[in-house]
Scaffold this motif. Structure first.
Motif, mmCIF file in Angstrom:
data_model
loop_
_atom_site.group_PDB
_atom_site.id
_atom_site.type_symbol
_atom_site.label_atom_id
_atom_site.label_comp_id
_atom_site.label_asym_id
_atom_site.label_seq_id
_atom_site.Cartn_x
_atom_site.Cartn_y
_atom_site.Cartn_z
ATOM 1 N N ASN A 131 0.895 -1.151 0.000
ATOM 2 C CA ASN A 131 0.000 0.000 0.000
ATOM 3 C C ASN A 131 0.935 1.203 0.000
ATOM 4 N N PRO A 132 1.393 1.634 -1.167
ATOM 5 C CA PRO A 132 2.497 2.605 -1.226
ATOM 6 C C PRO A 132 2.072 3.979 -0.714
ATOM 7 N N PRO A 133 3.023 4.714 -0.140
ATOM 8 C CA PRO A 133 2.717 6.032 0.450
ATOM 9 C C PRO A 133 2.576 7.109 -0.620
ATOM 10 N N LEU A 160 0.001 -3.592 -5.995
ATOM 11 C CA LEU A 160 0.009 -2.267 -5.390
ATOM 12 C C LEU A 160 -1.431 -1.772 -5.280
ATOM 13 N N VAL A 161 -1.862 -1.400 -4.082
ATOM 14 C CA VAL A 161 -3.218 -0.891 -3.913
ATOM 15 C C VAL A 161 -3.163 0.633 -3.845
ATOM 16 N N VAL A 162 -3.955 1.278 -4.684
ATOM 17 C CA VAL A 162 -3.963 2.738 -4.763
ATOM 18 C C VAL A 162 -5.402 3.201 -4.885
ATOM 19 N N ARG A 192 -7.928 0.547 -6.474
ATOM 20 C CA ARG A 192 -7.427 -0.308 -7.539
ATOM 21 C C ARG A 192 -6.304 -1.178 -6.985
ATOM 22 N N ILE A 193 -6.297 -2.437 -7.353
ATOM 23 C CA ILE A 193 -5.111 -3.264 -7.147
ATOM 24 C C ILE A 193 -4.433 -3.386 -8.503
#
Length: 212
Positions: A131-133, A160-162, A192-193
Motif C-alpha cells: 500500500n504505497p505512500p 500495489l493498492v492505490v 485499484r489493485i
C-alpha cells in the motif's frame, strides 16, 4: 508536526502503544501499533482490500512488504506462507521495531524487518505487496518503483493498492510508460489493485538508491 509523519525515519510523536485486532476471512492477528506509524488505530481500508483481494504469489521466492508500517501485510503473508521469507521494508524505525515485535509475538520466524539500504543487494523477490505512500509525492514514489520493481524475479509480480481518487489510473499509466507491464487486477470500494512486473530487459533495476 512534520517529524511525526509515518514516512519519516524517526517519528517525534510521543509513543502510545496500543493493541488492535486484524481480522481477515482466513486469519486473525493481534498486533501492537503506536503513534507515528501509518493507520495505527485500525487496518487501513486500502490495506484490507489488498489482503482480501490480491492473489497469492505467482512464483516462489521471498515476499516483500514495501512500506510495511507495523506489519499487517508482511505478517499476513508470513502466516499464509510460513515457508517463505517475508521482508518488511520501511524508512520508519518505529515501524520496523513494531514489525519485529509483532513477528515475535506471533512466533513468525520467517519475517525480517529492514531499512531500505539494509536489504542485501543480491536479494531478488518473487512478489511485492504494498500500500504505497502516495502522499509522499510523485518524485519519491517514482524512485521507489524504479528501485524495487527492479528487484523482482523475471516472472514476479508487484501488487500495489492505490485509491482511485489519489491517481491510481495515472500511476498505472506512468508504470507502463516506464516499461513496467502493469494491469488493473481488480477494483474494490474505490481502490485499484495494480499488478506490475519488472521491465522485460531488466533496465528498471536500481538497487543502489531510493527509499522505501
Amino acid at each position: 508536526m512534520s517529524g511525526s509523519h509515518y514516512f519519516t525515519s524517526d517519528p517525534d510523536a510521543v509513543s502510545e502503544r496500543r493493541e488492535i485486532t486484524v481480522t481477515l476471512p482466513d486469519i486473525s492477528l493481534e498486533l501492537t501499533t503506536d503513534a507515528g506509524v501509518f493507520s495505527r488505530g485500525k487496518l487501513d481500508p486500502g490495506t484490507r482490500v489488498l489482503l482480501e483481494h490480491a492473489p497469492p504469489p505467482r512464483v516462489r521466492g521471498p515476499i516483500l512488504d514495501l512500506g510495511c508500517g507495523y506489519g499487517p501485510i508482511a505478517l499476513t503473508w508470513a502466516s499464509r506462507r510460513k515457508r517463505s521469507a517475508v521482508w518488511g521494508v520501511d524508512v520508519n524505525s518505529r515501524a520496523l521495531d513494531l514489525l519485529t515485535l509483532n513477528a515475535q509475538n506471533l512466533k513468525l520466524g520467517n519475517v525480517q524487518a529492514a531499512l531500505p539500504d539494509d536489504v542485501p543487494q543480491d536479494l531478488v523477490f518473487g512478489s511485492i505487496y504494498s500500500n504505497p505512500p502516495i502522499r509522499v509525492g510523485k518524485a519519491v514514489m517514482h524512485e521507489m518503483m524504479h528501485r524495487w520493481l527492479g528487484r523482482l524475479a523475471p516472472e514476479g509480480s508487484a501488487f500495489l493498492v492505490v485509491q482511485r481518487n489519489l491517481g491510481a489510473d495515472s500511476f498505472m499509466k506512468w508504470l507502463n510508460d516506464q516499461g513496467y507491464p502493469t494491469t488493473r487486477f481488480t477494483s474494490v470500494n474505490g481502490f485499484r489493485i495494480l499488478e506490475a512486473h519488472p521491465r522485460p530487459d531488466g533496465a528498471g533495476s536500481d538497487t543502489g538508491r531510493g527509499t522505501s
